[in-house]
Design a protein around this motif. Structure first.
Motif, PDB file in Angstrom:
ATOM      1  N   PHE A 109       0.818  -1.229   0.003  1.00  0.00           N
ATOM      2  CA  PHE A 109      -0.011  -0.069   0.019  1.00  0.00           C
ATOM      3  C   PHE A 109       0.915   1.190  -0.108  1.00  0.00           C
ATOM      4  O   PHE A 109       1.949   1.269   0.533  1.00  0.00           O
ATOM      5  N   ALA A 110       0.470   2.186  -0.549  1.00  0.00           N
ATOM      6  CA  ALA A 110       1.045   3.686  -0.754  1.00  0.00           C
ATOM      7  C   ALA A 110       0.304   4.680  -0.746  1.00  0.00           C
ATOM      8  O   ALA A 110       0.359   5.430  -1.349  1.00  0.00           O
ATOM      9  N   LEU A 127       1.817   7.905   0.215  1.00  0.00           N
ATOM     10  CA  LEU A 127       2.615   8.742  -0.995  1.00  0.00           C
ATOM     11  C   LEU A 127       1.653   9.517  -2.069  1.00  0.00           C
ATOM     12  O   LEU A 127       1.832  10.382  -2.407  1.00  0.00           O
ATOM     13  N   PHE A 128       0.448   8.680  -2.197  1.00  0.00           N
ATOM     14  CA  PHE A 128      -0.515   9.237  -3.051  1.00  0.00           C
ATOM     15  C   PHE A 128      -0.945  10.695  -2.381  1.00  0.00           C
ATOM     16  O   PHE A 128      -1.235  11.551  -2.976  1.00  0.00           O
ATOM     17  N   LEU A 151       1.547  12.946  -2.746  1.00  0.00           N
ATOM     18  CA  LEU A 151       1.710  13.647  -4.275  1.00  0.00           C
ATOM     19  C   LEU A 151       0.715  14.474  -4.600  1.00  0.00           C
ATOM     20  O   LEU A 151       0.683  15.538  -5.379  1.00  0.00           O
ATOM     21  N   GLU A 171       1.160  18.240  -2.897  1.00  0.00           N
ATOM     22  CA  GLU A 171       2.048  18.882  -3.442  1.00  0.00           C
ATOM     23  C   GLU A 171       1.866  19.117  -4.914  1.00  0.00           C
ATOM     24  O   GLU A 171       2.643  19.640  -5.555  1.00  0.00           O
ATOM     25  N   GLY A 172       0.859  18.808  -5.428  1.00  0.00           N
ATOM     26  CA  GLY A 172       0.384  19.171  -6.760  1.00  0.00           C
ATOM     27  C   GLY A 172       1.041  18.303  -7.823  1.00  0.00           C
ATOM     28  O   GLY A 172       1.024  18.603  -9.033  1.00  0.00           O
ATOM     29  N   ARG A 173       1.667  17.179  -7.335  1.00  0.00           N
ATOM     30  CA  ARG A 173       2.472  16.458  -8.392  1.00  0.00           C
ATOM     31  C   ARG A 173       1.601  15.370  -8.927  1.00  0.00           C
ATOM     32  O   ARG A 173       1.759  14.963 -10.260  1.00  0.00           O
ATOM     33  N   LEU A 174       0.672  15.013  -8.325  1.00  0.00           N
ATOM     34  CA  LEU A 174      -0.130  14.283  -9.012  1.00  0.00           C
ATOM     35  C   LEU A 174      -1.549  14.908  -9.487  1.00  0.00           C
ATOM     36  O   LEU A 174      -2.251  15.391  -8.551  1.00  0.00           O
ATOM     37  N   VAL A 175      -1.668  14.957 -10.787  1.00  0.00           N
ATOM     38  CA  VAL A 175      -3.068  15.460 -11.355  1.00  0.00           C
ATOM     39  C   VAL A 175      -3.677  14.593 -12.134  1.00  0.00           C
ATOM     40  O   VAL A 175      -3.099  13.943 -13.112  1.00  0.00           O
ATOM     41  N   LEU A 176      -5.049  14.677 -12.069  1.00  0.00           N
ATOM     42  CA  LEU A 176      -5.816  13.663 -12.671  1.00  0.00           C
ATOM     43  C   LEU A 176      -7.065  14.284 -13.268  1.00  0.00           C
ATOM     44  O   LEU A 176      -7.629  15.229 -12.593  1.00  0.00           O
ATOM     45  N   LEU A 189      -7.336   2.270   1.655  1.00  0.00           N
ATOM     46  CA  LEU A 189      -8.058   2.646   0.527  1.00  0.00           C
ATOM     47  C   LEU A 189      -8.489   4.128   0.645  1.00  0.00           C
ATOM     48  O   LEU A 189      -8.665   4.937  -0.351  1.00  0.00           O
ATOM     49  N   TYR A 223      -6.334   6.670  -0.642  1.00  0.00           N
ATOM     50  CA  TYR A 223      -6.252   6.577  -2.145  1.00  0.00           C
ATOM     51  C   TYR A 223      -7.505   7.423  -2.615  1.00  0.00           C
ATOM     52  O   TYR A 223      -7.121   8.435  -3.608  1.00  0.00           O
ATOM     53  N   LEU A 252      -6.809  10.949  -4.675  1.00  0.00           N
ATOM     54  CA  LEU A 252      -7.593  10.936  -6.036  1.00  0.00           C
ATOM     55  C   LEU A 252      -8.532  12.151  -6.075  1.00  0.00           C
ATOM     56  O   LEU A 252      -8.742  12.976  -7.115  1.00  0.00           O
TER      57      LEU A 252
END
Lengths: 115, 207
Positions: A12-13, A16-17, A20, A23-28, A97, A100, A104
């Motif tokens: 599981f992460a 980390l998610f 991310l 910090e605005g590094r994960l954008v969907l 979960l 996550y 998201l």
């Protein structure tokens, strides 16, 4: 990348998610995010149901599958044996979960115009 | 156009020299000396594998420099991918596929993105989420879909203690068909005998 499914000590992460996304590094894009969140919510709901089944099973005095109604027996077998194959993973998943899902949701907000 | 400042770290001198020549050949990029790496807008890291030592270096760079990283490496597994992402890796290039054009393209994209992960890397993270859910619900990839309905029927009756003749009668099959079904299951799942097949199917929740 090799095929998925490596045996990971902690697969599981969630944290980390969350990082991310914060910090605005994960954008969907909203469509991908909504689809993935819906899948995660369904999985989470199944996991919580299995955990409830396991708790009820553990409190059952006889713990005999053949004494259960047929429609319930399969659920008990699925839940109990999944837990035996990967002890503790359901509890871990129930805790991870939601991270996550939250990540998201945040990642999706970054992608929306004007925000 | 402002040049993109790039720092390079390779695990062997030959790679260092080769990649440096790629980066120096482009006017859009400035390759920094090692001592100036803190000024880098993009880091390029090349290694055979993501060893503990490489991960430690990446973590240090992420903390000190904070620049996006282009990672050149051989195969990377899911666990390593997550570690790489944690260390601000935004592009992963297989060593065998590195060309000057690909490298420069990745460096410029990393500089332009400012640390935001590109769609292909986000796609890999979404695959991780999918696999995770699959593994939690069906540990070790085991589920009833690996058995046909006929096999499930036969295994259920075997679990109830019926012999071949009785199973054949119950399911209106010939004894030969029942034997074939049992042979098919034990052979395909590499099980030793009927008892093993029943135990396996019960243990994994298949029946």
């Amino acid at each position: 990348m090799p095929p998925d499914g490596d045996a990971l000590p902690n697969p599981f992460a969630g944290e980390l998610f969350l990082t991310l996304a914060a910090e605005g590094r994960l954008v969907l894009d909203p469509v991908s995010a909504d689809e993935t969140i819906a899948g995660l919510e369904r999985t989470l709901s199944l996991i919580r149901a299995r955990l409830r089944v396991i708790r009820i099973w553990e409190q059952s005095p006889t713990q005999r599958v053949d004494e259960l109604p047929e429609e319930l027996a399969q659920d008990v077998i699925d839940a109990v044996f999944a837990d035996q194959l990967a002890p503790g993973k359901l509890e871990q998943a129930a805790a991870e979960l939601p991270k996550y899902i939250e990540a998201l949701r945040r990642a999706c907000r970054y992608a929306q115009p004007g925000e | 156009m402002e040049q993109v400042r790039v720092a390079l770290q390779a695990s062997d001198p030959l790679s260092q020299a080769g990649l440096a020549s790629y980066l120096q050949s482009r006017p859009e990029l400035t390759l920094l000396r090692s001592a100036d790496r803190a000024e880098a807008k993009v880091l390029v890291v090349s290694c055979d594998r993501l060893t503990t030592e490489v991960v430690a270096t990446l973590r240090r760079s992420a903390a000190e420099v904070g620049a996006p990283v282009v990672l050149i490496t051989n195969e990377i597994n899911e666990s390593e991918l997550l570690t790489a992402v944690e260390c601000r890796v935004v592009a992963i290039l297989p060593r065998v596929a590195v060309t000057a054009d690909r490298l420069v393209h990745s460096v410029l994209a990393a500089a332009a993105g400012g640390g935001v992960m590109p769609p292909n890397l986000v796609g890999e993270l979404l695959k991780h989420i999918e696999r995770l859910q699959r593994d939690v619900l069906a540990p070790n990839g085991l589920n009833a879909s690996r058995l046909t309905p006929r096999e499930v029927d036969v295994l259920r009756l075997m679990a109830d203690g019926l012999d071949t003749n009785e199973i054949a009668g119950e399911l209106c099959y010939s004894e030969r068909t029942v034997k074939n079904v049992i042979y098919g299951v034990t052979h395909r799942l590499k099980l030793r005998n009927r008892s093993h097949a029943v135990a396996y199917a019960l243990r994994t929740g298949m029946i």
